[in-house]
Design an enzyme around this catalytic site. Structure first.
Site, mmCIF file in Angstrom:
data_model
loop_
_atom_site.group_PDB
_atom_site.id
_atom_site.type_symbol
_atom_site.label_atom_id
_atom_site.label_comp_id
_atom_site.label_asym_id
_atom_site.label_seq_id
_atom_site.Cartn_x
_atom_site.Cartn_y
_atom_site.Cartn_z
ATOM 1 N N LEU A 133 4.886 -2.467 2.316
ATOM 2 C CA LEU A 133 4.611 -3.064 1.019
ATOM 3 C C LEU A 133 3.265 -2.545 0.533
ATOM 4 C CD1 LEU A 133 5.561 -6.834 1.599
ATOM 5 C CD2 LEU A 133 6.915 -5.106 0.405
ATOM 6 N N ASP A 134 3.134 -2.369 -0.772
ATOM 7 C CA ASP A 134 1.847 -1.980 -1.331
ATOM 8 C C ASP A 134 0.789 -3.011 -0.953
ATOM 9 O OD1 ASP A 134 3.169 0.088 -2.577
ATOM 10 O OD2 ASP A 134 3.373 -0.970 -4.481
ATOM 11 N N LYS A 135 -0.450 -2.558 -0.899
ATOM 12 C CA LYS A 135 -1.559 -3.457 -0.584
ATOM 13 C C LYS A 135 -1.577 -4.670 -1.509
ATOM 14 C CE LYS A 135 -6.643 -3.553 -0.369
ATOM 15 N NZ LYS A 135 -7.884 -2.740 -0.493
ATOM 16 N N THR A 137 0.903 -6.075 -3.033
ATOM 17 C CA THR A 137 2.147 -6.848 -2.999
ATOM 18 C C THR A 137 2.169 -7.761 -1.783
ATOM 19 O OG1 THR A 137 3.320 -5.031 -4.087
ATOM 20 C CG2 THR A 137 4.663 -6.698 -3.008
#
Length: 287
Positions: A133-135, A137
């Site tokens: 997951l993106d930082k 998110t």
């Protein structure tokens, strides 16, 4: 590492060799070592690979430490790990926003993977990344607890057998109740942090969007990924003129919120060994 697996009731009778190679994706080198060391047993008995196995059989695999590589991770803080599901093979945790999924440098110890490494250390296990997951998110993320299950989960991800549903808050009023965004995504040559819609250089990316509620300024959306490209939901929503609220990369007014309004709300899959349905929700959601 010893792995004991009971073949579930719906297992078709098959050769042990086929089970190891095609179903469980054990690499050729590791299969060779298992056979020469006699490290495979069926119902407690060492078994030649050409013999058949069936539902109810107990398969025991004994791996040496050298059979698979082990990630070198600095230990973080186990107390920061919020477990949603765990068994001998799988771990699903709730990642907070603002935390990276994995380190980029050996000395880093504040990413999710560092914290999970600390959590698993008493079990003498290490975490293996299945997806990220993106930082910015938050939400549910699946982690393998051993390298044996990792390629199986990777194949399931590619075959779209792991369903991930995201909650988001998009800018503006999206008129449709349901839409599918099918636009290829590629790298932005001018900004290595970003992705762009690119028909010629991009990879296939499909996002299904359901609009739950709208106001004059925002839309509350649920997104299901059919593919897993970097920044997929963020880029797709921006491409239709409705970037996520608080998005520092794709929204010209990110200051509208203290964080990116994207949360991996649920994750579901059929367990690769027990064939039970695993369905978890990461609480709280965005709405």
């Amino acid at each position: 590492m010893e792995v004991n697996l009971t073949l579930p009731a719906n297992t078709e009778t098959t050769e042990l060799r086929e089970l190891l190679e095609e179903t469980w994706l054990v690499p050729r080198k590791v299969r060779h070592l298992l056979r020469t060391r006699k490290n495979v047993a069926v119902n407690g008995e060492t078994t030649p690979f050409h013999l058949e196995v069936k539902a109810g059989d107990i398969i025991t695999l004994t791996f040496e430490d050298s059979d698979y590589g082990k990630p070198e991770l600095a230990l973080g803080d186990a107390n920061l790990v919020k477990v949603l599901f765990e068994d001998d093979h799988l771990l699903i945790v709730n990642k907070p926003y603002g935390m990276k999924t994995h380190p980029n440098q050996p000395a880093e110890n504040e990413t999710l993977l560092n914290h999970v490494a600390a959590y698993l250390a008493p079990q003498e296990r290490a975490p293996y990344v299945v997806h990220r997951l993106d930082k910015e998110t938050s939400g549910a993320i699946l982690i393998a607890k051993n390298p044996f299950v990792l390629p199986i989960l990777g194949r399931m991800l590619e075959a779209r057998e792991i369903k991930r549903t995201y909650q988001g808050i998009a800018s503006g009023n999206i008129k449709q109740t349901y839409l599918t965004i099918n636009k290829k995504i590629g790298r932005d040559r001018h900004d290595k942090r970003k992705r762009i819609i690119s028909d010629h250089q991009g990879q296939t990316a499909i996002t299904h969007v359901t609009v739950a509620e709208t106001s004059n300024t925002q839309s509350f959306v649920s997104c299901v990924l059919e593919t897993g490209r970097t920044h997929q939901i963020r880029v797709h929503l921006q491409s239709i003129g409705h970037p996520l609220v608080g998005d520092p990369l794709y929204n010209p007014r990110p200051q509208e919120a203290e964080r990116l309004m994207l949360h991996a709300r649920s994750l579901s899959l059929l367990h690769p060994f027990t064939k039970e349905i695993i369905d978890v929700s990461a609480e709280p959601g965005l709405w």
